[in-house]
Design a protein around this motif. Structure first.
Motif, PDB file in Angstrom:
ATOM      1  N   ARG A 120       0.929  -1.107  -0.043  1.00 53.04           N
ATOM      2  CA  ARG A 120      -0.065   0.033  -0.210  1.00 53.04           C
ATOM      3  C   ARG A 120       0.909   1.367   0.063  1.00 53.04           C
ATOM      4  O   ARG A 120       0.548   2.243  -0.450  1.00 53.04           O
ATOM      5  CB  ARG A 120      -0.943  -0.045   1.382  1.00 53.04           C
ATOM      6  CG  ARG A 120      -1.967  -1.252   1.293  1.00 53.04           C
ATOM      7  CD  ARG A 120      -3.067  -0.772   0.528  1.00 53.04           C
ATOM      8  NE  ARG A 120      -3.840  -0.027   1.026  1.00 53.04           N
ATOM      9  CZ  ARG A 120      -4.701  -0.135   2.075  1.00 53.04           C
ATOM     10  NH1 ARG A 120      -5.087  -1.391   2.464  1.00 53.04           N
ATOM     11  NH2 ARG A 120      -5.714   0.516   2.597  1.00 53.04           N
ATOM     12  N   GLN A 216     -14.866   9.149  -1.688  1.00 51.92           N
ATOM     13  CA  GLN A 216     -15.470   8.244  -2.241  1.00 51.92           C
ATOM     14  C   GLN A 216     -15.928   8.614  -3.356  1.00 51.92           C
ATOM     15  O   GLN A 216     -15.778   7.891  -4.672  1.00 51.92           O
ATOM     16  CB  GLN A 216     -16.724   7.476  -1.534  1.00 51.92           C
ATOM     17  CG  GLN A 216     -16.810   6.237  -1.438  1.00 51.92           C
ATOM     18  CD  GLN A 216     -17.746   5.630  -0.563  1.00 51.92           C
ATOM     19  OE1 GLN A 216     -18.462   6.429   0.205  1.00 51.92           O
ATOM     20  NE2 GLN A 216     -17.878   4.503  -0.222  1.00 51.92           N
ATOM     21  N   ARG A 223     -12.343   7.380 -11.526  1.00 49.13           N
ATOM     22  CA  ARG A 223     -12.496   5.770 -12.014  1.00 49.13           C
ATOM     23  C   ARG A 223     -12.985   5.845 -13.755  1.00 49.13           C
ATOM     24  O   ARG A 223     -12.556   5.377 -14.717  1.00 49.13           O
ATOM     25  CB  ARG A 223     -13.549   4.854 -11.385  1.00 49.13           C
ATOM     26  CG  ARG A 223     -12.885   4.089 -10.364  1.00 49.13           C
ATOM     27  CD  ARG A 223     -12.434   2.545 -10.781  1.00 49.13           C
ATOM     28  NE  ARG A 223     -11.884   1.902  -9.821  1.00 49.13           N
ATOM     29  CZ  ARG A 223     -10.764   1.072  -9.643  1.00 49.13           C
ATOM     30  NH1 ARG A 223     -10.086   1.270 -10.632  1.00 49.13           N
ATOM     31  NH2 ARG A 223     -10.370   0.502  -8.542  1.00 49.13           N
ATOM     32  N   ASP A 240      -3.474  -2.856  -8.071  1.00 49.89           N
ATOM     33  CA  ASP A 240      -5.027  -3.046  -8.100  1.00 49.89           C
ATOM     34  C   ASP A 240      -5.429  -2.645  -6.839  1.00 49.89           C
ATOM     35  O   ASP A 240      -6.227  -3.886  -6.703  1.00 49.89           O
ATOM     36  CB  ASP A 240      -5.098  -4.488  -8.867  1.00 49.89           C
ATOM     37  CG  ASP A 240      -6.419  -4.442  -9.531  1.00 49.89           C
ATOM     38  OD1 ASP A 240      -7.085  -3.305  -9.779  1.00 49.89           O
ATOM     39  OD2 ASP A 240      -7.083  -5.583  -9.381  1.00 49.89           O
ATOM     40  N   LEU A 241      -5.168  -1.876  -6.176  1.00 49.99           N
ATOM     41  CA  LEU A 241      -6.079  -1.538  -5.053  1.00 49.99           C
ATOM     42  C   LEU A 241      -7.541  -1.479  -5.044  1.00 49.99           C
ATOM     43  O   LEU A 241      -8.070  -1.044  -6.176  1.00 49.99           O
ATOM     44  CB  LEU A 241      -5.529  -0.299  -4.504  1.00 49.99           C
ATOM     45  CG  LEU A 241      -4.103  -0.033  -3.885  1.00 49.99           C
ATOM     46  CD1 LEU A 241      -3.921   1.174  -3.156  1.00 49.99           C
ATOM     47  CD2 LEU A 241      -3.760  -1.258  -3.111  1.00 49.99           C
ATOM     48  N   THR A 242      -8.450  -1.732  -4.348  1.00 49.58           N
ATOM     49  CA  THR A 242      -9.946  -1.509  -4.452  1.00 49.58           C
ATOM     50  C   THR A 242     -10.128  -0.338  -4.277  1.00 49.58           C
ATOM     51  O   THR A 242      -9.292   0.540  -3.598  1.00 49.58           O
ATOM     52  CB  THR A 242     -10.466  -2.369  -3.206  1.00 49.58           C
ATOM     53  OG1 THR A 242     -10.123  -1.697  -1.950  1.00 49.58           O
ATOM     54  CG2 THR A 242     -10.020  -3.974  -3.113  1.00 49.58           C
ATOM     55  N   ASP A 243     -11.316   0.476  -4.485  1.00 52.32           N
ATOM     56  CA  ASP A 243     -11.818   1.508  -4.422  1.00 52.32           C
ATOM     57  C   ASP A 243     -11.902   1.892  -2.733  1.00 52.32           C
ATOM     58  O   ASP A 243     -11.324   2.964  -2.462  1.00 52.32           O
ATOM     59  CB  ASP A 243     -13.259   1.869  -5.011  1.00 52.32           C
ATOM     60  CG  ASP A 243     -13.242   1.756  -6.402  1.00 52.32           C
ATOM     61  OD1 ASP A 243     -12.051   1.541  -6.825  1.00 52.32           O
ATOM     62  OD2 ASP A 243     -14.262   2.245  -6.896  1.00 52.32           O
ATOM     63  N   GLU A 244     -12.218   1.131  -1.898  1.00 52.93           N
ATOM     64  CA  GLU A 244     -12.222   1.273  -0.538  1.00 52.93           C
ATOM     65  C   GLU A 244     -10.705   1.667  -0.007  1.00 52.93           C
ATOM     66  O   GLU A 244     -10.537   2.445   0.731  1.00 52.93           O
ATOM     67  CB  GLU A 244     -12.776   0.204   0.109  1.00 52.93           C
ATOM     68  CG  GLU A 244     -13.019   0.589   1.601  1.00 52.93           C
ATOM     69  CD  GLU A 244     -13.563  -0.841   2.754  1.00 52.93           C
ATOM     70  OE1 GLU A 244     -13.748  -0.399   3.683  1.00 52.93           O
ATOM     71  OE2 GLU A 244     -13.401  -1.807   2.203  1.00 52.93           O
ATOM     72  N   GLU A 245      -9.898   0.852  -0.240  1.00 53.98           N
ATOM     73  CA  GLU A 245      -8.460   0.959  -0.133  1.00 53.98           C
ATOM     74  C   GLU A 245      -7.778   2.433  -0.312  1.00 53.98           C
ATOM     75  O   GLU A 245      -7.245   3.069   0.216  1.00 53.98           O
ATOM     76  CB  GLU A 245      -7.507  -0.011  -0.564  1.00 53.98           C
ATOM     77  CG  GLU A 245      -7.758  -1.438   0.190  1.00 53.98           C
ATOM     78  CD  GLU A 245      -6.937  -2.599  -0.772  1.00 53.98           C
ATOM     79  OE1 GLU A 245      -6.806  -3.587  -0.139  1.00 53.98           O
ATOM     80  OE2 GLU A 245      -6.558  -2.407  -1.862  1.00 53.98           O
TER      81      GLU A 245
END
Length: 422
Positions: A120, A216, A223, A240-245
């Protein structure tokens, strides 16, 4: 009126409080908040390099005061880790606890450990490395000019709100792909301030939730339409982090860029306007600005104390028995003024071994300190070049610090100068 018995006066420990904390000092509501260095000296004298303290609601913790001890804690993640779910006090923490935005576990880079933290933090580092420092200096200068233009004709200003807080906020959100002006952006920075350093009557938990919602929305926008900004680079990173991360890590980036940098700017201006060493060549003196910025990181660092680390197992530190799950508060300001490293209280302008950006794997990720320096240096230099006869509008002793044991920043910085046309 009875005299206080000192910061380490005996108090009855709250339920669940280890016996070692019976003589702890409360870190909330202290008379020492205007002069925290007195508190650190007193704690060091009575307890040594690691002192028992009580957080809001009399929750026990350890304040690490020594330079070598803070360096040790931050350099040994296997003993003192960042995942706050280890804390042995959760059963005593109410849902509206004011420090919850600091310590409530979030899936952000701040609370990750080991390989996950390196993954991260690597994304953040590469996204920030994409920021051109010359462009950032130019953008910061333009923001500074616009802000100065709003008050230059009046001959007076309150620099905390009109300049020092506004400039890094606008620079940070612009870096991340948001417009640097508008009510939307202003609401975001207000909520960030409340969640980081709540004043009387503020709701830091609700403010933090609103910050999350706005970021958010930003991630969703990027995106769909990426650009040349930090958020887009994080979204496009091969990790490839998630949107939440990404939301959580962006909050960390913007918060770190805004409040500490704002206080760094203002604390530096205070030093240059009140200390005769800087008075002779204040106007446009590049070296003087650099010296002042560095001295502030040593003696009035914007982030005084950072919560925290949690002991992975029973261990010892500074002669104290630390239990598994105990919370340790990193006393960055106390460590920077540790007499063991500055026996003569002398700060050399060339020495940058302070702990203001922390230390170890969880320190402020490169190149963030360099970007903060670009913003802060540009802010101070531009102001002094545009308003060369800038002086305080009050006596130096009338300036007051915000009542916070966490942040070191003025409540206001009123100045006056010869009015100039924009």
């Amino acid at each position: 009126m009875t005299e206080p018995t000192g910061p380490a006066a005996e108090q009855s420990p709250p339920p669940g409080c280890p016996a070692a904390h019976a003589g702890a000092v409360r870190l909330g509501g202290l008379e020492y908040q205007q002069t925290p260095s007195q508190l650190y000296r007193s704690l060091r004298r009575e307890h040594g390099a690691v002192a028992p303290v009580l957080l809001d609601g009399d929750v026990p913790a350890w304040l690490v005061l020594g330079y070598s001890e803070v360096s040790y804690v931050t350099g040994h993640d296997e003993l003192f880790a960042r995942d706050s779910r280890r804390w042995n006090q959760w059963e005593h923490i109410p849902a509206d606890w004011p420090l919850l935005p600091f310590v409530g576990y979030q899936p952000s880079v701040l609370f990750t450990e080991g390989e996950e933290h390196r993954r991260r933090a690597g994304v953040i580092t590469e996204a920030l490395e994409g920021v051109d420092q010359f462009e950032l200096a130019r953008d910061s200068g333009r923001i500074a000019d616009r802000l100065i233009g709003e008050f230059a004709g009046s001959g007076q200003a309150e620099l905390m709100s009109a300049y020092a807080h506004a400039l890094p906020m606008r620079a940070a959100v612009q870096m991340c792909g948001m417009p640097h002006t508008g009510t939307d952006t202003q609401q975001l920075v207000d909520d960030l301030r409340i969640s980081l350093d709540a004043a009387e009557g503020d709701d830091p938990v609700a403010a933090y939730l609103r910050v999350g919602e706005r970021i958010q929305q930003l991630v969703k926008e990027k995106r769909e339409k990426p650009g040349a900004d930090v958020t887009s680079r994080m979204l496009l990173h091969p990790a490839d982090l998630t949107d939440e991360e990404i939301v959580q890590d962006l909050i960390s980036i913007i918060a770190a860029a805004q409040q500490p940098t704002a206080n760094w700017i203002c604390n530096t201006l205070r030093l240059m306007l009140t200390d005769e060493r800087f008075a002779l060549n204040v106007s446009g003196g590049r070296l003087s600005v650099g010296e002042a910025l560095n001295e502030v990181l040593w003696l009035d660092t914007p982030t005084q104390n950072f919560i925290g680390r949690w002991a992975v197992r029973d261990t010892q530190l500074g002669g104290r028995q630390i239990r598994a799950g105990d919370c340790l508060v990193l006393g960055l300001a106390a460590a920077n003024t540790d007499p063991q490293i500055w026996p003569e209280s002398h700060v050399g302008p060339e020495n940058s071994a302070h702990l203001s950006f922390s230390h170890g794997e969880h320190r402020c990720p490169y190149p963030a300190p360099l970007l903060a320096d670009v913003i802060a240096r540009t802010a101070v230099e531009t102001l002094l070049e545009r308003l060369p006869d800038l002086v305080l509008a009050v006596e130096p002793q009338e300036l007051t610090w915000r009542p916070s044991i966490w942040m070191r920043g003025l409540t206001s910085l009123p100045v006056q100068f010869t009015p100039v046309a924009h």
